[in-house]
Design a protein around this motif. Structure first.
Motif, mmCIF file in Angstrom:
data_model
loop_
_atom_site.group_PDB
_atom_site.id
_atom_site.type_symbol
_atom_site.label_atom_id
_atom_site.label_comp_id
_atom_site.label_asym_id
_atom_site.label_seq_id
_atom_site.Cartn_x
_atom_site.Cartn_y
_atom_site.Cartn_z
ATOM 1 N N ARG A 43 45.646 35.268 42.740
ATOM 2 C CA ARG A 43 45.256 36.450 43.523
ATOM 3 C C ARG A 43 46.246 37.608 43.313
ATOM 4 N NH1 ARG A 43 41.026 35.374 47.087
ATOM 5 N NH2 ARG A 43 40.762 33.209 47.785
ATOM 6 N N GLN A 45 46.185 40.426 41.482
ATOM 7 C CA GLN A 45 46.450 41.001 40.174
ATOM 8 C C GLN A 45 45.939 42.439 40.108
ATOM 9 O OE1 GLN A 45 48.273 38.968 37.756
ATOM 10 N NE2 GLN A 45 48.497 38.063 39.796
ATOM 11 N N LEU A 47 44.676 44.538 36.885
ATOM 12 C CA LEU A 47 44.469 44.501 35.446
ATOM 13 C C LEU A 47 43.480 45.562 34.998
ATOM 14 C CD1 LEU A 47 44.017 40.631 34.946
ATOM 15 C CD2 LEU A 47 46.133 41.950 34.709
ATOM 16 N N GLN A 52 43.232 42.601 30.925
ATOM 17 C CA GLN A 52 42.518 41.341 31.101
ATOM 18 C C GLN A 52 42.290 40.649 29.762
ATOM 19 O OE1 GLN A 52 38.806 41.499 33.250
ATOM 20 N NE2 GLN A 52 38.220 39.421 32.648
ATOM 21 N N THR A 56 43.684 36.983 28.946
ATOM 22 C CA THR A 56 42.814 35.909 28.482
ATOM 23 C C THR A 56 43.324 35.338 27.170
ATOM 24 O OG1 THR A 56 40.957 37.074 29.518
ATOM 25 C CG2 THR A 56 40.421 35.279 28.024
ATOM 26 N N TRP A 112 37.719 35.249 34.968
ATOM 27 C CA TRP A 112 37.077 36.306 35.758
ATOM 28 C C TRP A 112 38.140 37.142 36.463
ATOM 29 C CZ3 TRP A 112 35.457 31.221 35.886
ATOM 30 C CH2 TRP A 112 34.133 30.953 35.506
ATOM 31 N N TYR A 113 37.906 38.446 36.493
ATOM 32 C CA TYR A 113 38.771 39.359 37.240
ATOM 33 C C TYR A 113 37.902 40.179 38.186
ATOM 34 C CZ TYR A 113 41.783 43.313 38.375
ATOM 35 O OH TYR A 113 42.499 44.272 39.056
ATOM 36 N N SER A 114 38.270 40.191 39.447
ATOM 37 C CA SER A 114 37.508 40.893 40.473
ATOM 38 C C SER A 114 37.922 42.357 40.512
ATOM 39 C CB SER A 114 37.740 40.228 41.833
ATOM 40 O OG SER A 114 37.112 40.957 42.849
ATOM 41 N N TRP A 211 35.674 36.021 46.826
ATOM 42 C CA TRP A 211 36.380 36.978 45.982
ATOM 43 C C TRP A 211 37.001 38.108 46.793
ATOM 44 C CZ3 TRP A 211 37.114 35.926 40.947
ATOM 45 C CH2 TRP A 211 36.259 34.987 40.344
ATOM 46 N N ASP A 215 41.460 39.427 42.425
ATOM 47 C CA ASP A 215 41.461 37.986 42.160
ATOM 48 C C ASP A 215 41.217 37.704 40.679
ATOM 49 O OD1 ASP A 215 41.857 37.366 44.791
ATOM 50 O OD2 ASP A 215 39.902 36.416 45.106
ATOM 51 N N VAL A 216 41.889 36.675 40.181
ATOM 52 C CA VAL A 216 41.603 36.092 38.877
ATOM 53 C C VAL A 216 41.285 34.614 39.089
ATOM 54 C CG1 VAL A 216 42.638 35.321 36.696
ATOM 55 C CG2 VAL A 216 42.923 37.687 37.442
ATOM 56 N N ARG A 241 34.228 39.435 33.203
ATOM 57 C CA ARG A 241 34.431 38.088 32.674
ATOM 58 C C ARG A 241 34.785 38.143 31.191
ATOM 59 N NH1 ARG A 241 29.590 34.225 31.287
ATOM 60 N NH2 ARG A 241 30.008 35.301 29.322
#
Length: 264
Positions: A43, A45, A47, A52, A56, A112-114, A211, A215-216, A241
């Protein structure tokens, strides 16, 4: 960095980590934690899409996707999922699945990045495929181990898929894209798929991620499956994603014992 396993028996929460600053030591520990726990929750983050992609890359080489409405120009590595069509793909994955199972060599890792979240709705469910297989009765394990499934695009996978790194068997089935189970009649095929669907959702087997912005979540798609839940299309929600290619994944030398470990 602190790694705390979730109480369900799979997944772990990572604290004290800024993915923008992850060096080789942290990357090695993250890869080991993912292999051991199947899913990581990180949590808080912040980016950019380029950051991201770089984060990844700690887990391997990325897949790319064609540019479509709502996707990011010049960044084919980002697959954007959203509540509104102008922001990305909508109504995606509301069934148990592992990303990239339609490929002959399945996608091993999703990240996944929120970007933007609504207060309500749009949670994602996760379930442990290895534990799902382990909890089957021995005679059912034996039956399932001899079966194959066919995606609607013709790609065939074993119903019991062994992890390429650990060799641990998992009950591997995409409930949305699989056309059927090979070698059995249509009624038996449908009954088997429905039984797996129920088994994935059995009480105490799922983690529900609510979410928050920043969040990641990173998932080993050969260890866990996931399922989207509905969100009001009037709400605005965006998830970016990224996914790792099967021919470019970086598995650690070994897993085990990451819980609570610290890395500089």
């Amino acid at each position: 960095m602190n790694i705390t396993p979730l109480p369900l028996g799979f997944g772990a929460v990572i604290e004290g980590m800024d993915l923008r600053q992850a060096g080789p030591g942290s990357a090695k520990l993250l890869r080991a934690a993912l292999l051991e726990h199947g899913m990581l929750v990180i949590r808080g983050q912040s980016l950019t899409p380029q950051e991201q992609i770089a984060a990844t890359g700690l887990f391997g080489s990325l897949e790319t996707f064609p540019t479509m409405r709502g996707q990011l120009d010049g960044l084919p590595e980002i697959f954007r999922v959203a509540s509104r069509p102008e922001d990305g793909h909508v109504e995606v994955g509301r069934y148990w699945h592992s990303d990239g199972s339609f490929r002959a060599e399945p996608t091993p890792i999703s990240f996944w990045y929120s970007v933007l979240q609504s207060d309500q709705g749009g949670d994602t469910l996760f379930t442990d495929l290895q534990q799902a297989y382990a909890e089957l009765q021995p005679e059912i394990q034996q039956e399932f181990a001899g079966l194959q499934t066919a995606h609607r695009n013709g790609v065939v996978h074993p119903l019991v898929l062994k992890h390429p790194k650990t060799g641990i068997p998992a009950l591997y089935l995409n409930l949305g894209l699989t056309g059927g189970v090979l070698g059995v009649g249509p009624e038996r095929s449908q009954a088997l798929m429905q039984a797996v669907d129920r088994h994935y959702s059995r009480p105490g087997a799922t983690y529900r991620h609510h979410w928050l912005a920043g969040d990641v979540v990173v998932a080993d798609n050969l260890h866990v499956a996931h399922k989207a839940t509905p969100i009001d299309p009037a709400a605005r929600r965006i998830l970016n994603r990224t996914t790792v290619r099967a021919d470019g994944v970086i598995w650690p030398d070994e897993a085990g014992g990451t819980a609570g470990r610290l890395a500089a």
